[in-house]
Design a protein around this motif. Sequence first.
Motif, PDB file in Angstrom:
ATOM      1  N   ASP A   1      92.374  33.590 -32.629  1.00 12.97           N
ATOM      2  CA  ASP A   1      93.732  33.097 -32.395  1.00 12.97           C
ATOM      3  C   ASP A   1      93.689  32.179 -31.176  1.00 12.97           C
ATOM      4  OD1 ASP A   1      94.687  34.571 -34.505  1.00 12.97           O
ATOM      5  OD2 ASP A   1      95.382  36.249 -33.276  1.00 12.97           O
TER       6      ASP A   1
ATOM      7  N   PHE B   1      95.166  29.073 -28.508  1.00  9.66           N
ATOM      8  CA  PHE B   1      96.345  28.692 -27.743  1.00  9.66           C
ATOM      9  C   PHE B   1      97.258  29.893 -27.493  1.00  9.66           C
ATOM     10  CE2 PHE B   1      95.283  24.485 -29.698  1.00  9.66           C
ATOM     11  CZ  PHE B   1      94.930  23.855 -28.510  1.00  9.66           C
ATOM     12  N   THR B   2      96.651  31.034 -27.220  1.00 11.43           N
ATOM     13  CA  THR B   2      97.403  32.229 -26.895  1.00 11.43           C
ATOM     14  C   THR B   2      96.496  33.237 -26.196  1.00 11.43           C
ATOM     15  OG1 THR B   2      98.765  34.028 -27.792  1.00 11.43           O
ATOM     16  CG2 THR B   2      96.893  33.308 -29.123  1.00 11.43           C
TER      17      THR B   2
ATOM     18  N   LYS C   1      99.378  35.814 -32.358  1.00 11.85           N
ATOM     19  CA  LYS C   1     100.121  34.637 -31.909  1.00 11.85           C
ATOM     20  C   LYS C   1      99.158  33.453 -31.892  1.00 11.85           C
ATOM     21  CE  LYS C   1     103.745  37.021 -29.321  1.00 11.85           C
ATOM     22  NZ  LYS C   1     104.522  37.098 -28.062  1.00 11.85           N
ATOM     23  N   GLY C   2      99.642  32.305 -31.472  1.00 11.00           N
ATOM     24  CA  GLY C   2      98.793  31.117 -31.487  1.00 11.00           C
ATOM     25  C   GLY C   2      98.449  30.682 -32.901  1.00 11.00           C
ATOM     26  N   ASN C   3      97.334  29.992 -33.031  1.00 14.45           N
ATOM     27  CA  ASN C   3      96.921  29.452 -34.331  1.00 14.45           C
ATOM     28  C   ASN C   3      95.566  30.029 -34.712  1.00 14.45           C
ATOM     29  OD1 ASN C   3      96.768  27.971 -36.654  1.00 14.45           O
ATOM     30  ND2 ASN C   3      96.924  25.966 -35.674  1.00 14.45           N
TER      31      ASN C   3
ATOM     32  N   HIS D   1      92.837  23.171 -32.380  1.00 11.86           N
ATOM     33  CA  HIS D   1      92.780  24.626 -32.191  1.00 11.86           C
ATOM     34  C   HIS D   1      91.467  25.207 -32.701  1.00 11.86           C
ATOM     35  CE1 HIS D   1      93.908  25.122 -36.456  1.00 11.86           C
ATOM     36  NE2 HIS D   1      93.571  26.386 -36.333  1.00 11.86           N
TER      37      HIS D   1
ATOM     38  N   VAL E   1     100.004  26.150 -34.345  1.00 12.49           N
ATOM     39  CA  VAL E   1      99.853  25.425 -33.080  1.00 12.49           C
ATOM     40  C   VAL E   1      98.857  24.297 -33.337  1.00 12.49           C
ATOM     41  CG1 VAL E   1      99.425  25.551 -30.604  1.00 12.49           C
ATOM     42  CG2 VAL E   1     100.118  27.611 -31.826  1.00 12.49           C
TER      43      VAL E   1
ATOM     44  N   GLY F   1     102.773  29.244 -29.454  1.00 15.50           N
ATOM     45  CA  GLY F   1     101.572  28.985 -28.677  1.00 15.50           C
ATOM     46  C   GLY F   1     101.844  28.012 -27.551  1.00 15.50           C
TER      47      GLY F   1
END
Length: 257
Positions: free
Chosen positions: A7, A9-10, A15-17, A71, A199, A230
């Motif tokens: 994941d 960007f978190t 969460k995130g991508n 990402h 994200v 994110g």
Amino acid sequence: MKCYIVDAFTKELFKGNPAAVCILDHWLPNGLMEQIAMENSLSETAFTVRENDHWHLRWFTPGGEIDFCGHATLGTAFVLANFIDPTASRYIFQTRNGKLTVTRNGDQFSMDFPAYTMKPIPVTEAVEKALGVKPVEAYLARDLVCVLADESQVIHCQPNLEKLKQLDGLLCHITAIGTKYDTVSRSFAPKLSVAENPVCGSGHCHIIPVMASKLGKHDLISYQASKRGGELYCHLENGRIAMAGYAVLYAESTLKI
């Protein structure tokens, strides 16, 4: 073959991508990599092979290979740092989009990306009908960027994905100045068989030049307002974007291929 799901960007799971990262000893046939990406059913699967002092990196969506993905680059650097080459502080990737460098600073990874030159274009009726809201401005490079009046419009936008496919640009991004963040954005990629990118790093190589100009600043913190959400920490200078973020491991597996 080892495959990791990260994941990006978190700092939090779910969460995130999410991106799949496959570490290869040698390149697989393109058709097989396309099948793996379809099986993973994530917005991107990254494949990387070590070549002397750098890594060759390619990205595949369920709809095929693409030339740039932020990402999944962050996810690949995270995997190398934690499982393959933990003593390195910098990772150099050769890609279809040229050389990309990722620098590690503790748990944060900063990627050096080219910023797209954004061309202002008219806001057409087709754009308004596809988004269900009339943008204030629109810009085009590889992707289409539509600036909306406020972050509420971004958060609550429900675009018509079939109509988005008819617009110019590979992806469509909507963005506005935020209250807590400098920018709040969302990214849609129906042409790549991805309804919404949770994200989008490459998307922010389009969004940041537009919003940095509007805000009159070079350092921006951007929030991607997808269901997962994110954060991206961006610095724009001399046509390049230093895009930093965090990542967390979700799964580690062995593909029986």
